[in-house]
Motif scaffolding. Structure first.
Motif, mmCIF file in Angstrom:
data_model
loop_
_atom_site.group_PDB
_atom_site.id
_atom_site.type_symbol
_atom_site.label_atom_id
_atom_site.label_comp_id
_atom_site.label_asym_id
_atom_site.label_seq_id
_atom_site.Cartn_x
_atom_site.Cartn_y
_atom_site.Cartn_z
ATOM 1 N N UNK A 22 0.849 -1.193 0.000
ATOM 2 C CA UNK A 22 0.000 0.000 0.000
ATOM 3 C C UNK A 22 0.883 1.241 0.000
ATOM 4 N N UNK A 23 0.274 2.373 -0.312
ATOM 5 C CA UNK A 23 0.940 3.668 -0.225
ATOM 6 C C UNK A 23 0.084 4.591 0.634
ATOM 7 N N UNK A 24 0.732 5.585 1.239
ATOM 8 C CA UNK A 24 0.037 6.453 2.187
ATOM 9 C C UNK A 24 0.500 7.892 2.019
ATOM 10 N N UNK A 25 -0.461 8.797 1.915
ATOM 11 C CA UNK A 25 -0.196 10.236 1.962
ATOM 12 C C UNK A 25 -0.881 10.821 3.188
ATOM 13 N N UNK A 26 -0.236 11.796 3.820
ATOM 14 C CA UNK A 26 -0.814 12.519 4.946
ATOM 15 C C UNK A 26 -0.516 14.002 4.782
ATOM 16 N N UNK A 27 -1.498 14.834 5.062
ATOM 17 C CA UNK A 27 -1.349 16.287 4.974
ATOM 18 C C UNK A 27 -0.849 16.709 3.589
ATOM 19 N N UNK A 28 -1.335 16.003 2.562
ATOM 20 C CA UNK A 28 -0.995 16.341 1.188
ATOM 21 C C UNK A 28 0.379 15.895 0.739
ATOM 22 N N UNK A 29 1.096 15.139 1.580
ATOM 23 C CA UNK A 29 2.457 14.711 1.247
ATOM 24 C C UNK A 29 2.553 13.186 1.264
ATOM 25 N N UNK A 30 3.327 12.645 0.348
ATOM 26 C CA UNK A 30 3.550 11.203 0.349
ATOM 27 C C UNK A 30 4.417 10.824 1.543
ATOM 28 N N UNK A 31 4.002 9.758 2.212
ATOM 29 C CA UNK A 31 4.735 9.286 3.387
ATOM 30 C C UNK A 31 5.311 7.894 3.129
ATOM 31 N N UNK A 32 4.457 6.926 2.819
ATOM 32 C CA UNK A 32 4.891 5.563 2.507
ATOM 33 C C UNK A 32 4.729 5.336 1.011
ATOM 34 N N UNK A 33 5.798 4.890 0.366
ATOM 35 C CA UNK A 33 5.805 4.780 -1.094
ATOM 36 C C UNK A 33 6.398 3.437 -1.513
ATOM 37 N N UNK A 34 5.934 2.920 -2.630
ATOM 38 C CA UNK A 34 6.582 1.765 -3.240
ATOM 39 C C UNK A 34 7.812 2.229 -4.012
ATOM 40 N N UNK A 35 8.575 1.281 -4.514
ATOM 41 C CA UNK A 35 9.909 1.587 -5.041
ATOM 42 C C UNK A 35 9.904 2.500 -6.253
ATOM 43 N N UNK A 36 8.836 2.426 -7.075
ATOM 44 C CA UNK A 36 8.882 3.103 -8.362
ATOM 45 C C UNK A 36 9.644 2.265 -9.367
#
Length: 577
Positions: A390-404
């Motif tokens: 999964x991926x997670x954004x908080x307060x308009x910013x990416x927090x947890x991201x996959x590798x790309x």
């Protein structure tokens, strides 16, 4: 005596089990078997045909061709020019973060460039890039140089995929001009003829769609019998592939937000082509195509982060496909509008056909969950082993991201970026949840369960809970099953990862966006000044250096929270204010 083989699911499983036992001594053969068994007969037949009948294909592609008349269009071609400029100066190009020059004919197939870079060179995307119409002399040089330096069927440029993208670009460019060189028209006809002789039916998926779109553009541009044949061939492909590739929830079946964006723009191009050419065969399909666009817009908005950019599931990176807002504007100009997205806090959208779940968290927060199967089964070339990530954004910013994704090919870095270990999920015994290999292949695949989604009252208000499991590790000796439960509440997220069966080692990873700062006492700081607290129960956590790959050719330093399981259950909490 006539022998009839009755095949049902049970019989099929028994056959597979027997073959597995026969191949168990050879890991490579077993992996190859589990890859090939998913292919369609059409793919195998055409792969053999193109290998064994190359002289015939060449004769079809090189058959004599005369000057082709152009169709009279209702209106000249007009479409948004949003692609980044790739010809930075005459003969100087930049793709995938790397520059190169065309000084000699050999530079079109330079040995010191990757095949993907050379493919981009042959697409001639710059003909429809930002400010392309303000550089007519440069674009004329580019077309003439390509024709002069690339004789028929010589080099990468005559392979079907670059042919497809270049034909579309040439038609769009020429349809904006009042006069076009007869030499260019003959070359365009030759390219369309070469493409028609080598449709990518051995690959299928987005490649065959691109072939169909290109032949449709060529057939709508040229009049006469030859143009009519290309139009018929292109529409025959599109009629089959559009209904198969765009699923009922609106998503593209390769499950990549990047490729979905690319093909959604292509669908807009097709509607635009129908309106501007006035070709009856296109106009009669335009209403159905608009429906695909509208559903696709809704899906894409669900799969974008609050920053407006795509999420990184499967092969995905910035800078390859058009962004959501330009696609939305293009679709809107064609009269296509998607449905309104999520608005209520803790509301969720389950994209059942593609297998993703979007959860709106409020205050610029959003979670995107992967409960998808690896698909399509016969062409998972762009799949990653990211099940239950999964991926997670908080307060308009990416927090947890996959590798790309920073590269294609078959090297170790490509393999790492596709691996389970490069995603926000659980790796067991150092293995991938789906057996990704050789750059674009997948052998045994994880199969997720149907997710459970429900709400319960919590200590501080209502909680949204989502639970799913997958069997991707059942091939291992201990036959483990991974189950993950997400619990969302106001200002917090809890994940419970449960493992059944036997295993030696299990690792859960959470990759942090490069802009997230790691502080002491299990604390993360965002650029906005907000803080995120995290804690672990059932495992030992370390923050280790890592990298993020938001574009092809890009490698950005970052950090990863890496947690070793102490038992069969791991609980991780994130909270924020």
């Amino acid at each position: 005596m006539k022998i009839v083989l009755k095949r049902d699911r049970q019989t099929g499983r028994q056959i597979v089990a027997v073959l597995e036992q026969l191949l168990i001594g050879s890991g490579h053969l077993l992996r190859l078997f589990h890859t090939v068994r998913h292919l369609r007969g059409e793919q195998i037949a055409y792969r053999l045909y193109y290998r064994l009948a190359r002289p015939l294909v060449a004769r079809q592609a090189l058959a004599s061709i005369t000057a082709l008349p152009r169709r009279s269009w209702v209106r000249p071609w007009v479409a948004p020019l949003v692609a980044p400029r790739s010809q930075v100066d005459q003969g100087v190009f930049e793709f995938l973060g790397e520059r190169g020059c065309v000084e000699t004919a050999g530079d079109w197939n330079a040995v010191n460039k990757t095949k993907l870079w050379l493919y981009n060179l042959h697409y001639l995307d710059d003909l429809n890039a930002v400010d392309a119409d303000a550089r007519p002399d440069q674009q004329g040089w580019l077309i003439r140089r390509w024709i002069d330096d690339n004789p028929p069927l010589a080099g990468h440029g005559w392979e079907p995929y670059p042919l497809s993208l270049r034909i579309g670009n040439l038609v769009k460019w020429c349809a904006r001009q009042t006069q076009v060189s007869p030499e260019w028209l003959v070359s365009m006809g030759r390219q369309a003829q070469a493409l028609a002789a080598q449709e990518e039916r051995h690959i299928l998926a987005n490649h065959l769609f691109a072939n169909g779109k290109a032949l449709t553009f060529a057939g709508a541009f040229f009049a006469g019998d030859q143009g009519g044949r290309w139009l018929k061939s292109g529409l025959r492909i599109l009629d089959r592939e559009i209904s198969e590739q765009f699923l009922p929830d609106g998503g593209h079946f390769e499950l990549s937000p990047m490729y979905h964006s690319t093909l959604l723009w292509d669908m807009c191009d097709l509607v635009n082509l129908a309106e501007r050419s006035g070709v009856p065969e296109l106009l009669e399909r335009a209403a159905a195509w608009r429906g695909v666009i509208e559903r696709g817009l809704t899906w894409l908005e669900s799969m974008c982060h609050p920053d407006g950019e795509i999420s990184f599931f499967n092969d995905a990176a910035f800078g390859i496909a058009p962004q959501f807002q330009p696609i939305k504007a293009y679709a809107g100009a064609l009269g296509c509008l998607g449905s309104k997205g999520l608005t209520e806090v803790l509301s969720c959208t389950h994209l059942r056909d593609t297998g993703y779940i979007a959860v709106l968290l409020g205050q610029g927060g959003k979670a995107l969950l992967d409960v998808a199967a690896v698909g399509p089964t016969y062409q998972p070339g762009h799949a990653h082993a990211d099940t239950l990530g999964f991926e997670l954004s908080l307060f308009g910013q990416r927090v947890l991201v996959n590798s790309g994704t920073s590269r294609y090919g078959e090297d170790t870095e490509r393999q790492r970026q596709r691996s389970t270990a490069a995603h926000n999920t659980v790796e067991i015994d150092g293995e991938d949840s789906s057996e990704v290999w050789a750059g674009f292949r997948v052998a045994r695949r994880a199969r997720p369960s149907v997710p459970d989604i429900w709400r319960e009252p919590g200590m501080e208000g209502e909680e949204l809970r989502i639970r799913c499991a997958h069997d991707g590790y059942r091939r291992l000796p201990g036959r483990p099953i991974h189950q993950r439960q997400w619990t969302f509440a106001t200002g917090r997220l809890r994940m419970i990862d449960s493992l059944s069966g036997q295993f030696r080692k299990a690792v859960c990873r959470f990759y942090l966006h490069p802009d997230v700062q790691v502080a002491g006492n299990q604390e993360l700081h965002l650029q906005s000044g907000h803080r995120i607290l995290w804690s672990v129960s059932g495992g030992a956590a370390n923050v280790v250096p890592s990298t993020w790959h938001p574009q092809f050719g890009a490698c950005v330093p970052s950090h990863c929270i890496e947690i070793q399981f102490d038992s069969a259950e791991l609980i991780v909490d994130f909270s924020w204010k």
